[in-house]
Design a protein around this motif. Structure first.
Motif, short mmCIF file in Angstrom:
data_model
loop_
_atom_site.label_atom_id
_atom_site.label_comp_id
_atom_site.label_asym_id
_atom_site.label_seq_id
_atom_site.Cartn_x
_atom_site.Cartn_y
_atom_site.Cartn_z
N ILE A 166 -13.15 -12.97 -42.60
CA ILE A 166 -13.74 -14.31 -42.69
C ILE A 166 -14.26 -14.76 -41.33
N ASN A 167 -13.48 -14.56 -40.28
CA ASN A 167 -13.92 -14.98 -38.95
C ASN A 167 -15.07 -14.13 -38.44
N THR A 168 -15.11 -12.87 -38.84
CA THR A 168 -16.27 -12.04 -38.48
C THR A 168 -17.52 -12.65 -39.08
N GLU A 173 -15.96 -22.95 -27.39
CA GLU A 173 -14.77 -23.73 -27.74
C GLU A 173 -14.29 -23.38 -29.15
N THR A 174 -15.22 -23.20 -30.07
CA THR A 174 -14.85 -22.87 -31.44
C THR A 174 -14.19 -21.49 -31.51
N LYS A 175 -14.76 -20.53 -30.82
CA LYS A 175 -14.17 -19.19 -30.81
C LYS A 175 -12.76 -19.23 -30.23
N LYS A 176 -12.57 -20.00 -29.19
CA LYS A 176 -11.24 -20.10 -28.59
C LYS A 176 -10.26 -20.72 -29.58
N ARG A 177 -10.69 -21.73 -30.33
CA ARG A 177 -9.80 -22.37 -31.31
C ARG A 177 -9.34 -21.39 -32.38
N PHE A 178 -10.22 -20.45 -32.73
CA PHE A 178 -9.89 -19.46 -33.75
C PHE A 178 -9.25 -18.20 -33.15
N GLY A 179 -9.11 -18.17 -31.82
CA GLY A 179 -8.57 -16.99 -31.18
C GLY A 179 -9.49 -15.80 -31.27
N TRP A 180 -10.80 -16.05 -31.21
CA TRP A 180 -11.80 -15.00 -31.42
C TRP A 180 -12.41 -14.59 -30.08
#
Length: 368
Positions: A11-13, A274-281
């Motif tokens: 999903i995150n991909t 910031e969004t990637k960091k929130r998702f740990g991506w």
């Protein structure tokens, strides 16, 4: 889940391949990919019958992204599921002559079932697809031979359902009892200019109930188990099309969550980070984990196997019903022959086009 990895990785991909496409193009719609990628993933992973190496397989399930502005999400979803879309294609999102245009085009991109973008259009198209499945299955199927047996899944937005065509097509679907049509509403309550309440206050669930649909509501639209159960209940319905409302959030997980600014413009580099960091991506652009590459390979093999099973059944069908089999193949190849041309009527006097159309169809129907 058809794989050995967690749902969230895939999903995150999809989410972040979508964001990276939009940021590179400096144009696009990031809100829905962040808010609804999990729905597209769930449909493809748990339910959709398809072969990514043969997107025109006759008995595939159909997936329609009625909200065509979320095309980046569709391309990322097709990519992870093994269709002939590459990372380089994703990098050329919205560029001239790419196969990843700003809105999906059915004759251009493998896996895109219908051209969408004008809101409501995909919804209407999907009703036509479901009508075709119902008619073709009744005409061609025989006992022990379900040659035509597929579903049409639709992911629709608030904007799709604001359009009048969704009511008109929805009424027809209810009337015809198209039980293999399943629509999932990405109910994020945000439009291009602000909350949907600015211009919309109807009870959508009651509307579809009145139109003769089987209606369900998933209050937490990110509860994959609840969504999966709702879709399974929809598939068990044998007398009505199904409508599932999933409460979601535009721009989910980003600094612009629930903000209309996330609808139709890139989030910007800092917001994406910031969004990637929130998702740990990972912050790497167009990052695809190795396990997702493996997932993609596995989906290709699964698709080939499913179509091969169907083809074995079809060969037995062809032996038993050769004329029907030949007609089916001709129909899907749009091979109408030449005989009908000799029976086309000519009109010497003025005639309304609707009447002329009817006369033409009646004249050639027996020769197609």
């Amino acid at each position: 889940m058809s794989g050995k990895i967690g749902d969230e990785v895939v999903i995150n991909t999809i989410r972040f391949l979508s964001l990276d496409q939009i940021e590179r193009a400096k144009s696009g719609h990031p809100g829905m990919p962040l808010g609804a990628s999990h729905i597209a993933y769930l449909i493809f992973d748990r339910f959709l019958k398809f072969n990514p190496k043969n997107p025109r397989w006759i008995d595939r399930d159909r997936f329609v992204l009625s909200a065509g502005h979320a095309s980046a999400m569709l391309y990322a979803t097709l990519f992870v599921n093994g269709y002939d879309i590459t990372i380089e294609d994703l990098k050329r999102f919205r560029q001239l002559d790419s196969i990843t245009p700003g809105h999906p085009e059915s004759q251009l991109t493998p896996g895109v079932e219908t051209t969408t973008g004008p809101l409501g259009q995909g919804f209407g198209n999907s009703v036509g697809m479901a009508i075709a499945e119902k008619y073709l299955s009744s005409y061609f199927n025989r006992e022990g031979f379900k040659i035509i047996d597929h579903y049409t899944y639709v992911l629709a937005s608030d904007g799709d359902l604001m359009e009048g065509v969704s009511s008109e097509a929805g009424a027809l679907a209810g009337h015809l009892r198209l039980h293999k049509l399943i629509v999932i509403w990405d109910n994020n309550r945000v439009s291009i200019d602000g909350p949907t309440s600015l211009a919309w206050s109807e009870n959508v669930l009651e509307r579809f109930e009145a139109l003769g649909w089987h209606v369900q509501e998933v209050e937490d639209g990110y509860d994959l188990d609840a969504l999966e159960k709702a879709i399974r209940r929809a598939r068990e319905e044998t007398d009505r099309p199904s409508f599932i409302a999933a409460r979601t959030h535009l721009g989910y997980g980003s600094p612009l969550q629930n903000n209309c600014k996330a609808h139709g413009a890139p989030l910007g580099k800092e917001a994406v980070i910031e969004t990637k960091k929130r998702f740990g991506w990972p912050l790497e652009e167009f990052y695809v984990p190795e396990e997702v590459w493996e997932y993609r390979r596995r989906r290709i093999e699964e698709g080939r196997r499913r179509e091969e099973e169907w083809r074995k059944l079809f060969e037995k069908y062809r032996e038993r019903y050769p004329d029907l089999a030949e007609l089916l193949i001709k129909a899907f190849n749009r091979d109408w022959g030449e005989e009908y041309r000799r029976h086309l009527p000519r009109f010497e006097e003025p005639i309304a086009t609707r009447k002329a159309s009817g006369k033409v169809l009646n004249a050639i129907a027996g020769y197609l």
